[in-house]
Design a protein around this motif. Structure first.
Motif, PDB file in Angstrom:
ATOM      1  N   ALA A  24       0.835  -1.202   0.000  1.00 30.73           N
ATOM      2  CA  ALA A  24       0.000   0.000   0.000  1.00 30.73           C
ATOM      3  C   ALA A  24       0.871   1.254   0.000  1.00 30.73           C
ATOM      4  O   ALA A  24       0.569   2.232  -0.709  1.00 30.73           O
ATOM      5  CB  ALA A  24      -0.927  -0.012   1.206  1.00 30.73           C
ATOM      6  N   ALA A  25       1.957   1.254   0.757  1.00 28.32           N
ATOM      7  CA  ALA A  25       2.849   2.409   0.795  1.00 28.32           C
ATOM      8  C   ALA A  25       3.517   2.622  -0.565  1.00 28.32           C
ATOM      9  O   ALA A  25       3.620   3.756  -1.055  1.00 28.32           O
ATOM     10  CB  ALA A  25       3.899   2.223   1.886  1.00 28.32           C
ATOM     11  N   VAL A  26       3.946   1.549  -1.209  1.00 28.33           N
ATOM     12  CA  VAL A  26       4.572   1.658  -2.536  1.00 28.33           C
ATOM     13  C   VAL A  26       3.555   2.161  -3.563  1.00 28.33           C
ATOM     14  O   VAL A  26       3.860   3.004  -4.415  1.00 28.33           O
ATOM     15  CB  VAL A  26       5.184   0.300  -2.958  1.00 28.33           C
ATOM     16  CG1 VAL A  26       5.605   0.309  -4.414  1.00 28.33           C
ATOM     17  CG2 VAL A  26       6.364  -0.041  -2.063  1.00 28.33           C
ATOM     18  N   GLY A  30       3.814   5.633  -5.695  1.00 30.14           N
ATOM     19  CA  GLY A  30       3.728   5.625  -7.166  1.00 30.14           C
ATOM     20  C   GLY A  30       2.600   6.517  -7.667  1.00 30.14           C
ATOM     21  O   GLY A  30       2.748   7.245  -8.654  1.00 30.14           O
ATOM     22  N   LEU A  31       1.460   6.470  -6.972  1.00 23.29           N
ATOM     23  CA  LEU A  31       0.341   7.316  -7.353  1.00 23.29           C
ATOM     24  C   LEU A  31       0.693   8.797  -7.180  1.00 23.29           C
ATOM     25  O   LEU A  31       0.343   9.628  -8.028  1.00 23.29           O
ATOM     26  CB  LEU A  31      -0.887   6.961  -6.509  1.00 23.29           C
ATOM     27  CG  LEU A  31      -2.169   7.723  -6.829  1.00 23.29           C
ATOM     28  CD1 LEU A  31      -2.640   7.416  -8.244  1.00 23.29           C
ATOM     29  CD2 LEU A  31      -3.243   7.379  -5.824  1.00 23.29           C
ATOM     30  N   GLY A  32       1.376   9.137  -6.123  1.00 24.54           N
ATOM     31  CA  GLY A  32       1.797  10.531  -5.917  1.00 24.54           C
ATOM     32  C   GLY A  32       2.747  11.006  -6.999  1.00 24.54           C
ATOM     33  O   GLY A  32       2.623  12.129  -7.507  1.00 24.54           O
ATOM     34  N   ILE A  33       3.696  10.164  -7.373  1.00 22.90           N
ATOM     35  CA  ILE A  33       4.636  10.528  -8.440  1.00 22.90           C
ATOM     36  C   ILE A  33       3.891  10.683  -9.767  1.00 22.90           C
ATOM     37  O   ILE A  33       4.129  11.628 -10.523  1.00 22.90           O
ATOM     38  CB  ILE A  33       5.767   9.486  -8.530  1.00 22.90           C
ATOM     39  CG1 ILE A  33       6.659   9.583  -7.298  1.00 22.90           C
ATOM     40  CG2 ILE A  33       6.587   9.687  -9.801  1.00 22.90           C
ATOM     41  CD1 ILE A  33       7.697   8.490  -7.195  1.00 22.90           C
TER      42      ILE A  33
END
Length: 120
Positions: A24-26, A30-33
């Motif tokens: 979930a953290a990864v 990735g979604l933020g980037i």
């Protein structure tokens, strides 16, 4: 005496919840980037569109001015027409104060308000 088993913790590797938390953290990273990249691309596209739009308006304005002739340099001004010579001034009749007219101040530069033109 009873036999008690020793407390031994068996570690079978990472638990399911720790794996799920890491994934979930990864995914969030990735979604933020991806959102940051998309936002930057949107800003670049909007900037380019505004540049094209403003350049198109400038070209339309220049074309309109060229068609109407407003952009042409102004023609040189014609010399002024000769004016008629002024009519000769008729002298005012002399007054009783040393041949001065009614509107002229006394020679000493001392004009009074009551109309007395005698020098002091």
């Amino acid at each position: 005496m009873s036999y008690e088993e020793p407390m031994v913790a068996y570690d079978y590797g990472p638990s399911f919840s720790s794996i799920l938390t890491t994934l979930a953290a990864v995914a969030l990273l990735g979604l933020g980037i991806a959102l940051a990249v998309l936002l930057m691309r949107l800003v670049l596209v909007a900037t380019r569109a505004l540049t094209v739009f403003s350049r198109e308006r400038e070209l339309r304005l220049e074309t309109l001015l060229a068609e109407t002739g407003a952009a042409a340099p102004p023609a040189p001004a014609a010399p002024p027409a000769p004016t008629a010579p002024p009519a000769p001034a008729t002298p005012a009749p002399p007054s009783a104060d040393d041949d001065r007219t009614e509107g002229t101040p006394p020679p000493g530069g001392d004009a009074s308000d009551d109309g007395d033109a005698t020098p002091r």
